[in-house]
Design a protein around this motif. Structure first.
Motif, PDB file in Angstrom:
ATOM      1  N   MET A  45     -52.327  72.421 -15.965  1.00  0.00           N
ATOM      2  CA  MET A  45     -51.478  73.395 -15.276  1.00  0.00           C
ATOM      3  C   MET A  45     -50.013  72.979 -15.264  1.00  0.00           C
ATOM      4  O   MET A  45     -49.112  73.823 -15.226  1.00  0.00           O
ATOM      5  CB  MET A  45     -51.978  73.573 -13.845  1.00  0.00           C
ATOM      6  CG  MET A  45     -53.379  74.152 -13.739  1.00  0.00           C
ATOM      7  SD  MET A  45     -53.500  75.821 -14.420  1.00  0.00           S
ATOM      8  CE  MET A  45     -52.420  76.719 -13.320  1.00  0.00           C
ATOM      9  N   ASP A  48     -46.389  72.311 -18.883  1.00  0.00           N
ATOM     10  CA  ASP A  48     -45.098  72.880 -19.295  1.00  0.00           C
ATOM     11  C   ASP A  48     -43.970  72.503 -18.329  1.00  0.00           C
ATOM     12  O   ASP A  48     -42.872  73.036 -18.423  1.00  0.00           O
ATOM     13  CB  ASP A  48     -45.198  74.398 -19.440  1.00  0.00           C
ATOM     14  CG  ASP A  48     -45.593  75.112 -18.154  1.00  0.00           C
ATOM     15  OD1 ASP A  48     -45.950  74.423 -17.168  1.00  0.00           O
ATOM     16  OD2 ASP A  48     -45.554  76.360 -18.135  1.00  0.00           O
ATOM     17  N   TRP A  59     -41.887  77.554 -15.362  1.00  0.00           N
ATOM     18  CA  TRP A  59     -43.006  76.623 -15.278  1.00  0.00           C
ATOM     19  C   TRP A  59     -44.207  77.296 -14.624  1.00  0.00           C
ATOM     20  O   TRP A  59     -44.074  78.159 -13.753  1.00  0.00           O
ATOM     21  CB  TRP A  59     -42.614  75.395 -14.469  1.00  0.00           C
ATOM     22  CG  TRP A  59     -41.594  74.510 -15.123  1.00  0.00           C
ATOM     23  CD1 TRP A  59     -41.015  74.681 -16.347  1.00  0.00           C
ATOM     24  CD2 TRP A  59     -41.026  73.318 -14.564  1.00  0.00           C
ATOM     25  NE1 TRP A  59     -40.118  73.676 -16.596  1.00  0.00           N
ATOM     26  CE2 TRP A  59     -40.107  72.819 -15.517  1.00  0.00           C
ATOM     27  CE3 TRP A  59     -41.200  72.633 -13.375  1.00  0.00           C
ATOM     28  CZ2 TRP A  59     -39.372  71.658 -15.300  1.00  0.00           C
ATOM     29  CZ3 TRP A  59     -40.472  71.479 -13.154  1.00  0.00           C
ATOM     30  CH2 TRP A  59     -39.574  70.992 -14.106  1.00  0.00           C
ATOM     31  N   SER A  60     -45.389  76.876 -14.999  1.00  0.00           N
ATOM     32  CA  SER A  60     -46.619  77.419 -14.411  1.00  0.00           C
ATOM     33  C   SER A  60     -46.631  77.184 -12.903  1.00  0.00           C
ATOM     34  O   SER A  60     -46.351  76.074 -12.432  1.00  0.00           O
ATOM     35  CB  SER A  60     -47.843  76.754 -15.040  1.00  0.00           C
ATOM     36  OG  SER A  60     -47.916  77.026 -16.419  1.00  0.00           O
ATOM     37  N   GLY A  61     -46.954  78.234 -12.166  1.00  0.00           N
ATOM     38  CA  GLY A  61     -47.054  78.136 -10.719  1.00  0.00           C
ATOM     39  C   GLY A  61     -45.746  78.243  -9.969  1.00  0.00           C
ATOM     40  O   GLY A  61     -45.741  78.253  -8.737  1.00  0.00           O
ATOM     41  N   LEU A  77     -50.374  76.953  -6.817  1.00  0.00           N
ATOM     42  CA  LEU A  77     -51.295  76.327  -7.768  1.00  0.00           C
ATOM     43  C   LEU A  77     -52.682  76.228  -7.150  1.00  0.00           C
ATOM     44  O   LEU A  77     -53.319  75.173  -7.150  1.00  0.00           O
ATOM     45  CB  LEU A  77     -50.775  74.935  -8.162  1.00  0.00           C
ATOM     46  CG  LEU A  77     -49.497  74.914  -9.017  1.00  0.00           C
ATOM     47  CD1 LEU A  77     -48.863  73.538  -9.007  1.00  0.00           C
ATOM     48  CD2 LEU A  77     -49.806  75.342 -10.453  1.00  0.00           C
ATOM     49  N   SER A  80     -56.712  74.825  -8.907  1.00  0.00           N
ATOM     50  CA  SER A  80     -56.266  74.260 -10.183  1.00  0.00           C
ATOM     51  C   SER A  80     -56.887  72.907 -10.489  1.00  0.00           C
ATOM     52  O   SER A  80     -56.526  72.280 -11.487  1.00  0.00           O
ATOM     53  CB  SER A  80     -54.732  74.128 -10.186  1.00  0.00           C
ATOM     54  OG  SER A  80     -54.124  75.395 -10.072  1.00  0.00           O
TER      55      SER A  80
END
Length: 231
Positions: A45, A48, A59-61, A77, A80
């Motif tokens: 997760m 990136d 960015w993720s989340g 998140l 996860s």
């Protein structure tokens, strides 16, 4: 005089422009500190989350406002499978409005620096393995409406400073190891307490959802909580 005003005005513009990268780099540093304290990330997760990025908004989340060049307002998140600790640097995300990290395996204590999140409205750290006391600094987050810490390993007393959170609607502390009495009010020990200094859950006029079940609390339920609408 006109030239002087122009120079001063240009200086203000340059100062404002210089402060924006500094603010962005602070956010990147805080999020990378969070990433460093996560030692298992089986779904990648955080893959990136790169230190070479000048802003973290893709960015993720992570969500920002405005979307690409603004400040971080959400870190979400959930579910996860992250395993690690909650870094104190999270308190540097001064514009954060939602911190949602439920259903992971976060361990250790809730950092006291979390009280610096003055714009936070939702805090969900439920269903983790957090230990230790609920920091009293949580009472400094005056805009917060939802606190969900249920299903952890938190212990100690319920901090009466929660009573300062006058916008709080939902408080979930069930399934922990909290002890002591339910802090209703400090009026019984401080008769002359001013309204601004009062603490205890009796001050939470907006509260409609309260869960303190499956702890080791003792004593009676404060009368004020029995009278609150929706509880």
């Amino acid at each position: 005089m006109a030239r002087l005003l122009l120079v001063v005005g240009l200086g203000c513009v340059l100062l404002a422009a210089a402060s924006e990268p500094a603010a962005a780099s602070d956010q990147v540093a805080a999020l990378l500190a969070f990433k460093r304290d996560i030692y298992e990330d089986p779904f990648a997760m955080l893959s990136d989350w790169n230190s070479s990025d000048t802003v973290p908004c893709l960015w993720s989340g992570v969500s920002c406002s405005p979307p690409l060049d603004g400040r971080v307002v959400t870190l979400e998140l959930s579910n996860s499978s992250l395993r690690g600790f909650l870094a104190a640097e999270i308190g540097s995300l001064s514009s954060l409005q939602k911190l949602i990290l439920d259903h992971n395996t976060l361990m250790g204590s809730i950092p006291r620096a979390i009280g610096k999140l003055q714009n936070l409205t939702v805090l969900n750290l439920s269903t983790n393995q957090l230990m230790g006391p609920i920091p009293s600094e949580i009472g400094d987050m005056r805009k917060i409406s939802t606190i969900d810490l249920h299903a952890n390993r938190l212990n100690g007393d319920i901090p009466p400073e929660l009573g300062k959170l006058t916008n709080l609607v939902e408080l979930r502390l069930g399934n922990n190891s909290l002890t002591g009495t339910i802090p209703g009010s400090n009026d019984s020990v401080m008769v002359t307490t001013s309204r601004e200094d009062q603490v205890g859950l009796c001050q939470l006029a907006q509260l409609t959802d309260l869960d303190l079940s499956y702890n080791f609390l003792v004593g009676d339920i404060p009368t004020c909580l029995k009278q609150m609408k929706g509880i």
